[in-house]
Motif scaffolding. Structure first.
Motif, short mmCIF file in Angstrom:
data_model
loop_
_atom_site.label_atom_id
_atom_site.label_comp_id
_atom_site.label_asym_id
_atom_site.label_seq_id
_atom_site.Cartn_x
_atom_site.Cartn_y
_atom_site.Cartn_z
N ALA A 27 0.82 -1.21 0.00
CA ALA A 27 0.00 0.00 0.00
C ALA A 27 0.86 1.26 0.00
CB ALA A 27 -0.93 0.00 1.22
N PHE A 256 -6.23 1.75 -1.87
CA PHE A 256 -7.28 1.26 -2.78
C PHE A 256 -7.84 2.42 -3.62
CE2 PHE A 256 -11.72 0.26 -3.76
CZ PHE A 256 -11.56 -0.96 -4.42
N THR A 260 -7.48 2.40 -7.74
CA THR A 260 -8.68 2.40 -8.60
C THR A 260 -8.82 3.69 -9.40
OG1 THR A 260 -10.00 3.16 -6.70
CG2 THR A 260 -9.96 0.80 -7.14
N VAL A 342 -16.09 -1.31 0.45
CA VAL A 342 -14.79 -2.00 0.49
C VAL A 342 -14.10 -1.74 1.82
CG1 VAL A 342 -12.48 -2.07 -0.53
CG2 VAL A 342 -14.48 -2.05 -2.01
N LEU A 346 -13.03 -4.44 4.64
CA LEU A 346 -11.61 -4.47 5.01
C LEU A 346 -11.42 -4.35 6.52
CD1 LEU A 346 -8.73 -4.52 3.84
CD2 LEU A 346 -8.82 -2.03 3.73
#
Length: 897
Positions: A27, A256, A260, A342, A346
């Motif tokens: 990440a 994320f 995306t 999401v 998570l």
């Protein structure tokens, strides 16, 4: 599944920790560009991110931009000591020339590019104001006498002017360009007061506000979490481990977003604090479960086994509430829905894996139970007795609250104002309102007119109709001014006739019109009419900026356009129109998204409780806070807008979690205690403290958002916190009162219930039933343990309940003159107590020979089964009749012998 997951995590905590650390490292690589030395996470402050990407209004705006040039601009209002003095005009000229060289600037409109348009020796003076050889007084008169300039280029008092910087369509650096514009103005006109307005200014202010809020709100939430955990668990581990879990959740969530290709905007910027807040509730449930098992062997394993299935199901219901927002026509709201869903999944996974793994590695003994345990227990007892005693009153009160809320809902209004969303003293708002006041409007709209005649807008009659339309629009109180090709023709015609007022009109012939425009043609002409004169553009500035007022103005304009000559047609557009349409779309889609959220949650509850009726009952306590929310909007006048429209679905998804926890616990206690009133107290004793702590954490997290400097986010935080508070009140009063009259079976009860091997074959009562139906029957009834030597039935006692032996062995005997006469031995599948069921009196004694389990049920349980699952009830009654028939046949046979 829960037990397997618990065993795997408890036995491999290092693997779990290393896996999440690797994901955290990946990440970091996604978030930070090491080559450029900067973060990849970016912000899109444009209002366009909150607008529909398609639709009639969007198509109309694209046509206007295509035919008449881009309309997005930075408005610079200058307030010099003497506007038409040489020094001021020189500064304006220098500023204009410097701005024209900036990349991303299409054109600049100012006193340095606007011609005087005055007659001079039989010629038209086309010299810009900054270069005209006229006295200041003459320049001022020329500007104020020109309707093209008055109120737009200069104020009516002639003491201030605007420089309009039109941006090219390809410009992507609005914030940087605005900074450059500010630097140029400060350098070329030091000491001159300047104010800035326009979409790029709003974008820059929004971007700064979002960055400021993220830097303030997220740390504030983490500080609150730290204080909450420190007070609650009073240990370093109880503080550090949940915070580390939530910190990693945030880090992965931001990665994320980057991966995306999404950017943070006014809506999606709320995802990180919302996800962290909900994640804290999940972490609290896990830590509280670990606390309950801290004094036993394998506390982590037992805790995961206890909360895994409920936590995953609650995460699913919460995510479902968010995903209902994906039906929104706005891209930003759809992105919010997916990103939040999401993030919730998570945080649930991290709470189920990383958090217990860290406790497994560090130990659980140092944890202390949260304070106030005794106080919560006393409160739970009082609430439980109150709910049981006043059950009907509480249910009636809930119904009355719903009616009151429904009566307030017609008062809901849809409105948003991105300018007034800033604080009253915010520079962006002060500048906009000042320019709006001094220059008769700062909200630009566009009206595009088309005629069926080729070159129609060179014809005098059509230009006069255009002028008449503007005159009617000027009567509307929200219209500041409008400009069109008709104004330009009249101004030029007057200038060509030595400034005589009588010639401020449209020439009588098309030839004269074309000649007038030929003599006085400027770059501004292309802003008002296309080359073929088939399309015309009215620039209209409105004095209002909120979407409701814009919608009202648009309706008035469209009403005027509908009355035009059949040969002419028109449509109104502009970014404010798109904003208004977006708010209307939100209003129209609000009940759709809430309805879909309710439907999805109902389907999940149906599957969870294995019954549509039970699913509907469990949904009722979660509908009430949503209705209260809408009622508050109607009564308070708080408008429905892109941010407040998120509250209903979010609260629905969150509130259902506590309802599930209560119903599950109530069912267990109701079967164990064989009393709904006692189960109400027992269930509240178990769930009141964790539900209150998690609700308090959620409410505090949203309250942190309510202190945002952006009004929309502040309203969202306050409304969400308030509605969650209502949901908590419902969960500790209405939900227990509702549950006290029902028996609900949960999916995890069905999955976990052990009836031994092949109960359909070994227990006659379950003959021809599926395993699921047999478990359902057992859960509607009461599965109870029995100890060796324990007396189950006593001869002569009153009793109407029947029993089925699931495990163990029982002895049936009667007392005859002090002697125990054994009548039978009962094992798995045997039914006892059926005579008492019909006669209400026991005819023999029954005691356990070995430890075992008995299924106890009576007439009320059979009636519940009939309502819940008629097919299962029919099979049970048939099998009971068979058992009774067999028992009667056996007695008859004994009598014969």
């Amino acid at each position: 599944m829960g037990q397997y997951l618990a065993q795997w995590i408890d036995s491999r905590p290092v693997v779990v920790l290393v896996t999440w650390c690797l994901l955290g490292a990946l990440a970091t690589l996604a978030l930070y560009d090491w080559a450029e030395g900067q973060w990849r996470l970016s912000i899109n402050p444009s209002v366009q991110a909150l607008l529909p990407v398609s639709g009639q209004a969007r198509d109309n705006l694209d046509r206007v931009n295509r035919h008449f040039g881009e309309t997005e601009a930075i408005i610079v209002a200058l307030y010099p000591d003497e506007l038409f003095g040489a020094a001021s005009l020189q500064a304006i000229g220098q500023i204009t020339q410097a701005l024209q060289t900036l990349p991303g600037v299409a054109r600049v409109w100012s006193l340095d590019t606007a011609p005087v348009l005055a007659a001079r020796d039989d010629e038209l003076n086309m010299t810009p104001f900054t270069q005209a050889a006229l006295e200041p007084g003459a320049l001022k008169r020329a500007a104020l006498d020109n309707p093209l300039y008055r109120d737009s280029l200069v104020t009516r008092q002639g003491d201030a002017t605007t420089i309009v910087v039109y941006l090219s369509k390809a410009n992507e650096a609005g914030g940087l360009l605005l900074s450059q514009v500010r630097e140029i103005v400060a350098d070329k006109a030091p000491g001159m007061a300047a104010r800035y307005a326009g979409p790029p200014v709003l974008k820059a202010a929004t971007s700064d506000a979002l960055v400021r809020e993220l830097r303030r709100v997220i740390p504030a939430i983490f500080v609150f979490i730290a204080l909450f955990l420190a007070v609650g668990f009073r240990s370093v581990r109880g503080l550090v481990i949940p915070m580390a879990t939530l910190g990693l959740a945030l880090w992965l969530m931001l990665a994320f977003i980057v991966l995306t290709g999404r950017k943070l905007n006014l809506i999606t910027a709320m995802v990180p604090p919302v996800v962290i807040t909900i994640g804290l509730a999940y972490s609290l449930h896990m830590v509280n479960s670990i606390l309950r098992h801290a004094d036993h062997d394998r506390p982590v394993r037992n805790a995961i086994g206890e909360v895994a299935v409920p936590l995953l199901i609650t995460a699913m219901t919460t995510a479902a509430g968010f995903l209902a927002l994906a039906l929104s026509p706005l891209t930003a709201v759809r992105d919010f829905a997916w990103l939040a869903a999401v993030g919730i999944v998570l945080t649930a996974l991290l709470s189920l894996t990383l958090l217990p793994a860290l406790f497994s590695l560090s130990g659980c003994r140092a944890l202390k139970r949260p304070p106030g345990r005794r106080q919560f227990m006393r409160l739970a007892v009082r609430l439980g007795h109150f709910n049981a005693r006043y059950r009907q009153t509480i249910l009636a009160a809930g119904a009355i609250v719903c009616v009151i809320a429904l009566l307030g809902m017609p008062g809901i209004t849809a409105n948003t104002d991105y300018i007034r969303g800033f604080a009253a003293d915010a520079p962006v708002r002060v500048d906009h309102e000042t320019i709006n006041r001094d220059f008769s409007g700062a909200t630009p709209l566009s009206i595009m007119l088309e005629t069926s005649d080729s070159g129609g807008f060179a014809q005098p009659d059509k230009l006069r109709r255009l002028a008449d339309l503007q005159a009617r629009l000027a009567e509307h109180p929200d219209v500041g001014y409008s400009r069109s090709v008709a104004d330009m023709v009249k101004v030029l015609n007057r200038a060509l006739h030595d400034g005589e007022a009588a010639h401020y009109r449209i020439p009588d012939t098309e030839t004269a019109v074309r000649q007038t425009l030929l003599f006085g043609s400027t770059d501004a002409l292309s802003t008002f009419v296309d080359r073929g004169f088939g399309k015309a553009h009215i620039l209209l500035n409105a004095r209002v900026s909120d979407s409701a007022s814009i919608a009202s103005l648009v309706d008035a304009v469209e009403s005027e356009l509908a009355g035009l000559d059949p040969e002419m047609s028109g449509r109104v557009t502009g970014t404010p129109v798109l904003v208004s349409d977006a708010v209307d779309a939100i209003t129209g889609g609000q009940f759709l998204t809430v309805g879909v959220a309710l439907a999805v949650v109902f389907l999940l509850l149906w599957g969870l409780f294995t019954s549509a009726r039970s699913g509907a009952l469990a949904l009722v306590p979660n509908v009430i806070p949503v209705l209260v929310y809408f009622g508050v909007l109607g009564y308070s006048g708080i408008p429905l807008n892109p941010t407040t429209s998120l509250v209903a679905c979010i609260v629905l998804g969150i509130a259902v979690d506590d309802t599930l926890y209560y119903f599950a616990r109530f069912n267990q206690d109701a079967r164990r205690l064989a009393s709904e009133s006692r189960a109400t107290v027992s269930a509240l004793r178990s769930v009141l403290r964790p539900v209150t702590y998690s609700s308090a954490a959620l409410i505090a997290g949203f309250i942190a958002l309510s202190f945002s400097s952006l009004q929309n986010q502040a309203q969202f935080g306050a409304l969400a916190a308030f509605t969650l508070g209502i949901a908590w009140i419902i969960d500790v009063t209405f939900t227990p009162a509702l549950a006290a009259g029902v028996r609900i079976v949960t999916l995890w009860d069905v999955l976990r219930l052990d009836l031994g091997e092949r109960p359909q074959a070994s227990i006659p009562l379950f003959e021809d039933m599926s395993l699921r139906r047999a478990r359902l029957f057992a859960l509607i009834a009461n599965l109870e343990p029995v100890r060796a030597g324990e007396c189950v039935l006593r001869e002569g006692e009153q009793g109407s309940e029947m029993y089925v032996v699931i495990d163990g062995e029982l002895r049936v005997w009667v007392d005859r003159e002090g002697q125990a006469i054994e009548l039978a031995r009962l094992q798995r599948g045997a039914v006892l107590g059926e005579v008492g069921h019909f006669s209400s009196r026991r005819t023999a004694n029954v005691e356990a020979v070995t430890d075992g389990r008995l299924l106890r049920f009576g007439a009320r349980d059979l009636e519940r089964l009939r309502k819940r699952s008629p097919r299962t009830a029919a099979l049970a009654f048939r099998n009971l009749n068979r058992i009774q028939a067999q028992r009667l046949a056996q007695v008859t046979e004994r009598l014969r012998h």
